[in-house]
Design a protein around this motif. Sequence first.
Motif, PDB file in Angstrom:
ATOM      1  N   LEU A 159       1.556  13.751  16.364  1.00 27.69           N
ATOM      2  CA  LEU A 159       1.878  14.373  17.641  1.00 27.69           C
ATOM      3  C   LEU A 159       1.031  15.615  17.833  1.00 27.69           C
ATOM      4  CD1 LEU A 159       4.020  14.055  19.986  1.00 27.69           C
ATOM      5  CD2 LEU A 159       5.388  15.739  18.749  1.00 27.69           C
ATOM      6  N   VAL A 160       0.400  15.750  18.994  1.00 27.37           N
ATOM      7  CA  VAL A 160      -0.388  16.948  19.301  1.00 27.37           C
ATOM      8  C   VAL A 160       0.071  17.465  20.663  1.00 27.37           C
ATOM      9  CG1 VAL A 160      -2.393  16.499  17.870  1.00 27.37           C
ATOM     10  CG2 VAL A 160      -2.256  15.408  20.071  1.00 27.37           C
ATOM     11  N   GLY A 161       1.016  18.357  20.656  1.00 26.22           N
ATOM     12  CA  GLY A 161       1.652  18.763  21.895  1.00 26.22           C
ATOM     13  C   GLY A 161       2.836  17.853  22.168  1.00 26.22           C
ATOM     14  N   ASP A 162       3.633  18.204  23.146  1.00 27.44           N
ATOM     15  CA  ASP A 162       4.857  17.446  23.403  1.00 27.44           C
ATOM     16  C   ASP A 162       4.591  16.054  23.960  1.00 27.44           C
ATOM     17  OD1 ASP A 162       6.392  19.523  22.502  1.00 27.44           O
ATOM     18  OD2 ASP A 162       6.754  20.369  24.499  1.00 27.44           O
ATOM     19  N   ASN A 163       3.485  15.871  24.676  1.00 23.41           N
ATOM     20  CA  ASN A 163       3.288  14.630  25.424  1.00 23.41           C
ATOM     21  C   ASN A 163       2.000  13.901  25.099  1.00 23.41           C
ATOM     22  OD1 ASN A 163       5.702  15.110  26.936  1.00 23.41           O
ATOM     23  ND2 ASN A 163       4.556  16.601  28.165  1.00 23.41           N
ATOM     24  N   LYS A 164       1.405  14.219  23.950  1.00 18.43           N
ATOM     25  CA  LYS A 164       0.144  13.598  23.554  1.00 18.43           C
ATOM     26  C   LYS A 164       0.219  13.143  22.110  1.00 18.43           C
ATOM     27  CE  LYS A 164      -4.845  14.627  23.603  1.00 18.43           C
ATOM     28  NZ  LYS A 164      -5.839  15.658  23.955  1.00 18.43           N
ATOM     29  N   LEU A 165      -0.191  11.898  21.867  1.00 15.56           N
ATOM     30  CA  LEU A 165      -0.125  11.306  20.538  1.00 15.56           C
ATOM     31  C   LEU A 165      -1.501  10.749  20.183  1.00 15.56           C
ATOM     32  CD1 LEU A 165       2.688   8.971  19.229  1.00 15.56           C
ATOM     33  CD2 LEU A 165       0.331   8.174  19.131  1.00 15.56           C
ATOM     34  N   LEU A 166      -1.949  10.996  18.962  1.00 16.63           N
ATOM     35  CA  LEU A 166      -3.214  10.469  18.463  1.00 16.63           C
ATOM     36  C   LEU A 166      -2.936   9.386  17.433  1.00 16.63           C
ATOM     37  CD1 LEU A 166      -5.263  13.760  17.894  1.00 16.63           C
ATOM     38  CD2 LEU A 166      -5.057  12.391  19.972  1.00 16.63           C
ATOM     39  N   LEU A 167      -3.683   8.288  17.494  1.00 13.97           N
ATOM     40  CA  LEU A 167      -3.447   7.152  16.605  1.00 13.97           C
ATOM     41  C   LEU A 167      -4.781   6.604  16.107  1.00 13.97           C
ATOM     42  CD1 LEU A 167      -0.910   4.285  17.100  1.00 13.97           C
ATOM     43  CD2 LEU A 167      -3.318   3.711  16.750  1.00 13.97           C
ATOM     44  N   ILE A 168      -4.793   6.183  14.853  1.00 16.13           N
ATOM     45  CA  ILE A 168      -5.994   5.579  14.264  1.00 16.13           C
ATOM     46  C   ILE A 168      -5.602   4.293  13.545  1.00 16.13           C
ATOM     47  CG2 ILE A 168      -7.818   5.831  12.544  1.00 16.13           C
ATOM     48  CD1 ILE A 168      -7.861   8.794  13.084  1.00 16.13           C
ATOM     49  N   GLU A 169      -6.307   3.205  13.851  1.00  6.95           N
ATOM     50  CA  GLU A 169      -6.202   1.961  13.099  1.00  6.95           C
ATOM     51  C   GLU A 169      -7.397   1.899  12.149  1.00  6.95           C
ATOM     52  OE1 GLU A 169      -4.097  -1.332  15.949  1.00  6.95           O
ATOM     53  OE2 GLU A 169      -6.265  -1.087  16.132  1.00  6.95           O
ATOM     54  N   GLU A 170      -7.138   1.657  10.862  1.00  8.78           N
ATOM     55  CA  GLU A 170      -8.243   1.612   9.918  1.00  8.78           C
ATOM     56  C   GLU A 170      -8.007   0.540   8.861  1.00  8.78           C
ATOM     57  OE1 GLU A 170      -8.681   5.373   8.049  1.00  8.78           O
ATOM     58  OE2 GLU A 170      -6.586   5.553   7.471  1.00  8.78           O
ATOM     59  N   ASP A 171      -9.116  -0.045   8.430  1.00  6.83           N
ATOM     60  CA  ASP A 171      -9.086  -1.073   7.397  1.00  6.83           C
ATOM     61  C   ASP A 171      -9.207  -0.400   6.033  1.00  6.83           C
ATOM     62  OD1 ASP A 171      -9.417  -3.181   5.701  1.00  6.83           O
ATOM     63  OD2 ASP A 171     -11.293  -3.902   6.578  1.00  6.83           O
ATOM     64  N   PRO A 172      -8.171  -0.437   5.196  1.00  3.70           N
ATOM     65  CA  PRO A 172      -8.225   0.274   3.908  1.00  3.70           C
ATOM     66  C   PRO A 172      -9.241  -0.322   2.941  1.00  3.70           C
ATOM     67  CG  PRO A 172      -6.259  -1.100   4.035  1.00  3.70           C
ATOM     68  CD  PRO A 172      -6.888  -1.138   5.394  1.00  3.70           C
ATOM     69  N   GLU A 173      -9.678  -1.553   3.186  1.00  4.65           N
ATOM     70  CA  GLU A 173     -10.640  -2.193   2.289  1.00  4.65           C
ATOM     71  C   GLU A 173     -12.083  -1.959   2.720  1.00  4.65           C
ATOM     72  OE1 GLU A 173      -9.637  -6.280   1.922  1.00  4.65           O
ATOM     73  OE2 GLU A 173      -7.636  -5.897   1.102  1.00  4.65           O
ATOM     74  N   SER A 174     -12.260  -1.235   3.803  1.00  2.00           N
ATOM     75  CA  SER A 174     -13.613  -0.970   4.302  1.00  2.00           C
ATOM     76  C   SER A 174     -14.036   0.454   3.972  1.00  2.00           C
ATOM     77  CB  SER A 174     -13.658  -1.180   5.817  1.00  2.00           C
ATOM     78  OG  SER A 174     -14.897  -0.768   6.343  1.00  2.00           O
ATOM     79  N   ASP A 175     -15.322   0.639   3.763  1.00  2.00           N
ATOM     80  CA  ASP A 175     -15.871   1.981   3.521  1.00  2.00           C
ATOM     81  C   ASP A 175     -16.182   2.702   4.826  1.00  2.00           C
ATOM     82  OD1 ASP A 175     -15.764   1.611   0.773  1.00  2.00           O
ATOM     83  OD2 ASP A 175     -17.778   0.720   0.695  1.00  2.00           O
ATOM     84  N   PHE A 176     -16.015   2.019   5.942  1.00  2.00           N
ATOM     85  CA  PHE A 176     -16.314   2.616   7.245  1.00  2.00           C
ATOM     86  C   PHE A 176     -15.361   3.772   7.527  1.00  2.00           C
ATOM     87  CE2 PHE A 176     -15.772   2.606  11.954  1.00  2.00           C
ATOM     88  CZ  PHE A 176     -17.074   2.940  12.288  1.00  2.00           C
ATOM     89  N   ASP A 177     -15.895   4.907   7.987  1.00  2.00           N
ATOM     90  CA  ASP A 177     -15.046   6.073   8.249  1.00  2.00           C
ATOM     91  C   ASP A 177     -15.175   6.575   9.680  1.00  2.00           C
ATOM     92  OD1 ASP A 177     -17.580   7.076   8.168  1.00  2.00           O
ATOM     93  OD2 ASP A 177     -17.195   8.610   6.661  1.00  2.00           O
ATOM     94  N   GLY A 178     -15.698   5.732  10.563  1.00  4.71           N
ATOM     95  CA  GLY A 178     -15.894   6.167  11.945  1.00  4.71           C
ATOM     96  C   GLY A 178     -14.934   5.542  12.930  1.00  4.71           C
ATOM     97  N   TYR A 179     -13.700   5.267  12.485  1.00  2.00           N
ATOM     98  CA  TYR A 179     -12.727   4.644  13.381  1.00  2.00           C
ATOM     99  C   TYR A 179     -12.400   5.576  14.551  1.00  2.00           C
ATOM    100  CZ  TYR A 179     -12.036   1.285   9.618  1.00  2.00           C
ATOM    101  OH  TYR A 179     -12.242   0.323   8.656  1.00  2.00           O
TER     102      TYR A 179
END
Length: 560
Positions: A269-289
Amino acid sequence: MFKKKILISLFLSVAIIATACSGGGKQNKTDNNSSSANDKSENNKNSSIKNTYWIANQEEGDWKRSVELIFNDDGSFHCRSITGGDIDSYCSHVDADSYTWIQNSDMIDLEFNTDNPHKKVTFYAQILNNGDKIRCSDMFEISEESLTFIKQDKMPKLTSIEEDSDKLIGEWELVAYGDYSPHDMTSDEGTEFGSTLNIYKKNDKMYADYHFIREKGSGKSDIEQMGISFNKKPLTLNCLNEFWSASFNEAVIPEGADQKIKLNVNFTLVGDNKLLLIEEDPESDFDGYPTLVYLRKGTKEYDDRENYFYHQVVTVSDINELVQNLYANTKIILKEGTYNFSNLDSDTSIDEYGESDSGSNYFNYLLYTDHIRLEAEDGAKVSILTNSSTSNVLEFFGGNDISFKGLTFGHNVEKGFCTGNVLAFSSCDGIRIEDCNLFGCGTYGISSNGVSNLSVINTQIYECSYGLLELNNTYDSTFKNCVLRDSEGYNQFEMNYCGNISFEDCQITGNKAEDMQKLFIASSGSNGIVFKNCNFKNNSYKTKSNEDIQFIDCTFDDNK
């Protein structure tokens, strides 16, 4: 003005929250000398800075920055630097293991301590104005100028799982996919890219219903009653909510994806009305999701979600005002009238995102301009023209999230003399053209190279002198409910090295392929070119297409 230092590293973030958060990691206990100095300071000329909050603001043109200092009573402090606005802001922290302060009368030592290797960097601050100001060199070493901090009336409230996690409860909708609007993303056939998140409590446990139609090939999710866990760590190293985040109890496996993949879903939660979400593959080395931004339904922020990426909304009435407002993150409403780039005043220049050269008619060339929208005022007839036969009416290079609505674009040139296109895009992502008219004698109505997610809706392209469309290295794009008519010259559809281009419910009439091959649809090295429920009528050509192009439920009444 800016310097790079080895001792201090900066971590940047993409969003800003209303609550104040701390910077840095674990806190070490200060030594006895530090505690003694803090205690003795209360008897000195200046009162102790224990439990005080300070802000230094900097502003230069459109550049804005604030630096925050929070002095705790245990001899530790927090600091962070926030640059930018609500959308494109980023936060920086000084990389250290602990942060300690020592006050000696009107002087303060700000100590940044690292454990391995053992090292201490100290910045010295002076208390001014009977204790309501502090002056210190920039501990982030972004600016050569000293910072002047103003004492705030009260300490900020720091967010916590115990006090703030219940604020997640509610209905949320996706409004930003990284740096892109969901409207600019292309999903699988027959579906619209988007996501909703409903968070609720049941028997004192928190759950989520999660629905997500992803981009082409990435599948969808329809998940009910997914359990939620909380973590005392930030969503990312540079997240402004540094104290906690949440996650789904199980990995998400998208349905219908080209490749089976498990995704961990984390959010905060970032502020009362804004939410940040990240989907990431734990088996991948990619870090630019990408970071996904959701807004709470029923709030004023949600009601204004169509303008989420725009720093300003302006209304213009002539070409000079239009050019003066061609900034990134700007929505421009055009009043009724004709806007001719060739009539631009000689002392008017485009902003830093583009180029200006009156001798070459390059007022209409925009470079790396993101999140810009040109829209006709309700009910207004608006034309954007050029008298130059060699210029594109409007051209973008390297921009993202570019949209037009209710506008007419064309050349004010005798037919047959044009060598410029109507609209041209290079290295762009996320283009939306809706309810527009694009007319010749421009060579092509739309020319694209290195473009993804081009959407053309309820738009007419007509009377072009080379052909209707010239698409090169263009992917995941859709033409829907369009009229493509009365153009002549060469191949009417030129598509080279393209992928996933669809034409749906389009009227394609009165066009002529008049070169030696008389090829109507020319494709080279492309795949996934589909015409669905389109009507071809009174078009003149010898060969309809030269590659494997799919026609689904289309009708043909052409003069071959």
